[in-house]
Scaffold this motif. Structure first.
Motif, PDB file in Angstrom:
ATOM      1  N   GLN A  76      38.513  52.438  49.146  1.00 56.44           N
ATOM      2  CA  GLN A  76      39.422  51.627  50.151  1.00 56.44           C
ATOM      3  C   GLN A  76      38.854  49.196  49.517  1.00 56.44           C
ATOM      4  N   ILE A  77      37.567  49.997  50.349  1.00 53.68           N
ATOM      5  CA  ILE A  77      37.300  48.538  50.637  1.00 53.68           C
ATOM      6  C   ILE A  77      36.809  47.853  49.124  1.00 53.68           C
ATOM      7  N   SER A  78      36.234  48.876  48.322  1.00 54.16           N
ATOM      8  CA  SER A  78      35.779  48.422  46.647  1.00 54.16           C
ATOM      9  C   SER A  78      37.583  48.162  45.710  1.00 54.16           C
ATOM     10  N   ALA A  79      38.486  49.443  46.218  1.00 52.90           N
ATOM     11  CA  ALA A  79      39.968  49.277  45.106  1.00 52.90           C
ATOM     12  C   ALA A  79      40.806  47.720  45.332  1.00 52.90           C
ATOM     13  N   ASP A  80      40.157  47.121  47.152  1.00 51.75           N
ATOM     14  CA  ASP A  80      40.824  45.756  47.138  1.00 51.75           C
ATOM     15  C   ASP A  80      39.870  44.793  46.815  1.00 51.75           C
ATOM     16  N   ALA A  81      38.533  44.858  46.596  1.00 52.92           N
ATOM     17  CA  ALA A  81      37.790  43.771  45.395  1.00 52.92           C
ATOM     18  C   ALA A  81      38.396  43.954  44.729  1.00 52.92           C
ATOM     19  N   LEU A  82      38.559  45.267  43.946  1.00 48.82           N
ATOM     20  CA  LEU A  82      38.827  44.965  42.532  1.00 48.82           C
ATOM     21  C   LEU A  82      40.392  44.199  41.596  1.00 48.82           C
ATOM     22  N   ARG A  83      41.056  44.372  42.886  1.00 48.87           N
ATOM     23  CA  ARG A  83      42.548  44.301  43.294  1.00 48.87           C
ATOM     24  C   ARG A  83      42.001  42.602  42.862  1.00 48.87           C
ATOM     25  N   GLU A  84      41.565  42.338  43.692  1.00 47.34           N
ATOM     26  CA  GLU A  84      41.191  40.606  44.096  1.00 47.34           C
ATOM     27  C   GLU A  84      40.134  39.909  43.267  1.00 47.34           C
ATOM     28  N   ASN A  85      39.781  41.326  42.081  1.00 43.32           N
ATOM     29  CA  ASN A  85      38.912  40.323  41.168  1.00 43.32           C
ATOM     30  C   ASN A  85      37.449  39.648  41.661  1.00 43.32           C
ATOM     31  N   ASP A  86      36.857  40.305  43.098  1.00 43.15           N
ATOM     32  CA  ASP A  86      35.880  40.189  43.648  1.00 43.15           C
ATOM     33  C   ASP A  86      34.761  41.209  43.258  1.00 43.15           C
ATOM     34  N   TYR A  87      34.041  40.639  42.212  1.00 40.89           N
ATOM     35  CA  TYR A  87      33.014  41.707  41.469  1.00 40.89           C
ATOM     36  C   TYR A  87      32.224  41.970  42.404  1.00 40.89           C
ATOM     37  N   LEU A  88      31.390  41.017  43.093  1.00 38.68           N
ATOM     38  CA  LEU A  88      30.698  41.246  44.553  1.00 38.68           C
ATOM     39  C   LEU A  88      30.440  41.605  45.812  1.00 38.68           C
ATOM     40  N   HIS A  89      31.699  42.014  46.063  1.00 42.67           N
ATOM     41  CA  HIS A  89      32.221  43.088  46.614  1.00 42.67           C
ATOM     42  C   HIS A  89      32.473  44.088  46.089  1.00 42.67           C
ATOM     43  N   ALA A  90      32.969  44.416  45.412  1.00 45.11           N
ATOM     44  CA  ALA A  90      32.861  45.681  45.023  1.00 45.11           C
ATOM     45  C   ALA A  90      31.797  46.268  44.751  1.00 45.11           C
ATOM     46  N   LEU A 108      30.773  50.072  39.591  1.00 48.09           N
ATOM     47  CA  LEU A 108      29.273  48.927  39.169  1.00 48.09           C
ATOM     48  C   LEU A 108      29.489  48.833  37.594  1.00 48.09           C
ATOM     49  N   MET A 109      29.514  50.382  36.498  1.00 47.95           N
ATOM     50  CA  MET A 109      29.735  49.344  35.726  1.00 47.95           C
ATOM     51  C   MET A 109      30.569  48.570  34.961  1.00 47.95           C
ATOM     52  N   ILE A 110      31.595  49.217  35.369  1.00 50.43           N
ATOM     53  CA  ILE A 110      33.179  48.255  34.728  1.00 50.43           C
ATOM     54  C   ILE A 110      32.756  46.662  35.403  1.00 50.43           C
ATOM     55  N   MET A 111      32.097  46.500  36.423  1.00 50.99           N
ATOM     56  CA  MET A 111      31.825  45.200  37.334  1.00 50.99           C
ATOM     57  C   MET A 111      30.682  44.371  36.760  1.00 50.99           C
ATOM     58  N   HIS A 112      29.673  44.932  35.784  1.00 49.62           N
ATOM     59  CA  HIS A 112      28.687  44.190  35.208  1.00 49.62           C
ATOM     60  C   HIS A 112      28.481  43.815  34.111  1.00 49.62           C
ATOM     61  N   ALA A 113      29.983  45.060  33.371  1.00 42.47           N
ATOM     62  CA  ALA A 113      30.850  44.835  32.005  1.00 42.47           C
ATOM     63  C   ALA A 113      31.660  43.157  32.211  1.00 42.47           C
ATOM     64  N   ARG A 114      32.508  42.945  33.222  1.00 42.50           N
ATOM     65  CA  ARG A 114      32.757  42.112  32.920  1.00 42.50           C
ATOM     66  C   ARG A 114      31.921  40.755  33.426  1.00 42.50           C
ATOM     67  N   LEU A 115      30.608  40.899  33.721  1.00 42.49           N
ATOM     68  CA  LEU A 115      29.790  39.174  34.137  1.00 42.49           C
ATOM     69  C   LEU A 115      29.290  39.810  33.131  1.00 42.49           C
ATOM     70  N   GLY A 116      29.030  40.607  31.836  1.00 42.99           N
ATOM     71  CA  GLY A 116      28.875  40.047  30.938  1.00 42.99           C
ATOM     72  C   GLY A 116      27.011  40.386  30.548  1.00 42.99           C
ATOM     73  N   GLU A 117      26.971  41.599  32.023  1.00 41.96           N
ATOM     74  CA  GLU A 117      25.471  41.933  32.514  1.00 41.96           C
ATOM     75  C   GLU A 117      25.611  43.472  31.936  1.00 41.96           C
ATOM     76  N   LEU A 118      25.245  43.781  30.356  1.00 43.71           N
ATOM     77  CA  LEU A 118      25.092  44.480  30.072  1.00 43.71           C
ATOM     78  C   LEU A 118      24.086  45.594  29.181  1.00 43.71           C
ATOM     79  N   GLY A 119      23.237  44.809  30.710  1.00 40.17           N
ATOM     80  CA  GLY A 119      21.419  45.735  30.351  1.00 40.17           C
ATOM     81  C   GLY A 119      21.961  46.699  31.818  1.00 40.17           C
ATOM     82  N   ARG A 120      22.892  46.084  32.667  1.00 42.28           N
ATOM     83  CA  ARG A 120      22.641  46.422  34.306  1.00 42.28           C
ATOM     84  C   ARG A 120      23.890  47.656  34.200  1.00 42.28           C
TER      85      ARG A 120
END
Length: 246
Positions: free
Chosen positions: A158-172, A193-205
């Protein structure tokens, strides 16, 4: 009196820890009665729980010895009492802090809080200081351990889902990593985790999390990542999931 069962088991009375349990099975007996507090438990069931590897006769004094040790430990304090009637025992408590019950109360408050549930979910995560009775392997311990895990995993999702709604990548990311500490095969956490790092452009992660997911699923469950996980990897590598593209 304060009792901790999440992580290392401990009992503190007036700020002093109980270090010696006198009889060999006294500690396990107290733990089982604590989980079943307020309920009648038969002497037969207690013998099954404490000595699963052998058939203990009702005439054996083993249970009486363990019960005597527990009662002696509790004797100076009226916060916890053990009643006995016609072959059944019941432990009752008053003004006792028990960590896994605090966990359950916060989880219940989160369910009832609706849109204001996130602070309660965060409190659940704070209270979860480790596995229930870590190091113990009895069936009843494993059952209760999985129940506690289910509560904290739900709150973390639930915390992760809330962070995703807020585009709060680090908390997600933080919530998803905590999920994996508790359940290393939680594929949904790897996907987040894959989606968050993809949004940040961190493809290696992204690729590293995918590889870790695949290794653990094969080793622990003998399965491959789902089609969705593979699609997230492919979309990430194409740049479809970058924040600017999204």
């Amino acid at each position: 009196m304060q009792i901790r069962c999440l992580g290392d088991f401990s009992v503190e009375i007036d700020g002093r820890p109980v270090l010696h349990w006198r009889a060999g099975k006294a500690r396990s007996l107290f733990q089982y009665l604590l989980v079943n507090r307020g309920r009648l438990v038969s002497a037969h069931r207690l013998r099954e729980v404490l000595w699963p590897e052998r058939d203990v006769s009702p005439q054996s004094s083993s249970l009486k010895v363990a019960m005597h040790a527990v009662r002696k430990m509790l004797a100076p304090h009226d916060e916890i009492t053990i009643e006995h009637d016609n072959g059944y025992y019941r432990l009752t408590t008053r003004d006792v802090r028990i960590d896994f019950e605090d966990l359950a109360r916060c989880a219940s408050a989160a369910r009832q809080a609706g849109d204001a549930a996130v602070p309660h979910h965060r409190r659940v995560v704070e209270l979860y200081s480790g596995e229930f009775l870590a190091g113990e392997h009895a069936d009843w311990v494993v059952e209760h351990r999985e129940w506690c895990k289910a509560l904290v995993l739900h709150s973390l999702r639930q915390i992760s889902a809330d962070a995703l709604r807020e585009n709060d990548y680090l908390h997600a990311i933080e919530a998803s990593k905590r999920i994996l500490e508790i359940d290393p095969c939680a594929e949904g956490a790897y996907q987040t985790l894959m989606i968050m790092h993809a949004r940040l452009g961190e493809l290696g992660r992204v690729h590293s999390w995918y590889q870790l997911c695949a290794r653990r699923l094969r080793a622990e469950l003998d399965v491959e990542p789902t089609r969705l996980t593979r699609r997230i990897l492919a979309g990430s590598m194409r740049g479809d999931l970058r924040a600017t593209a999204a």
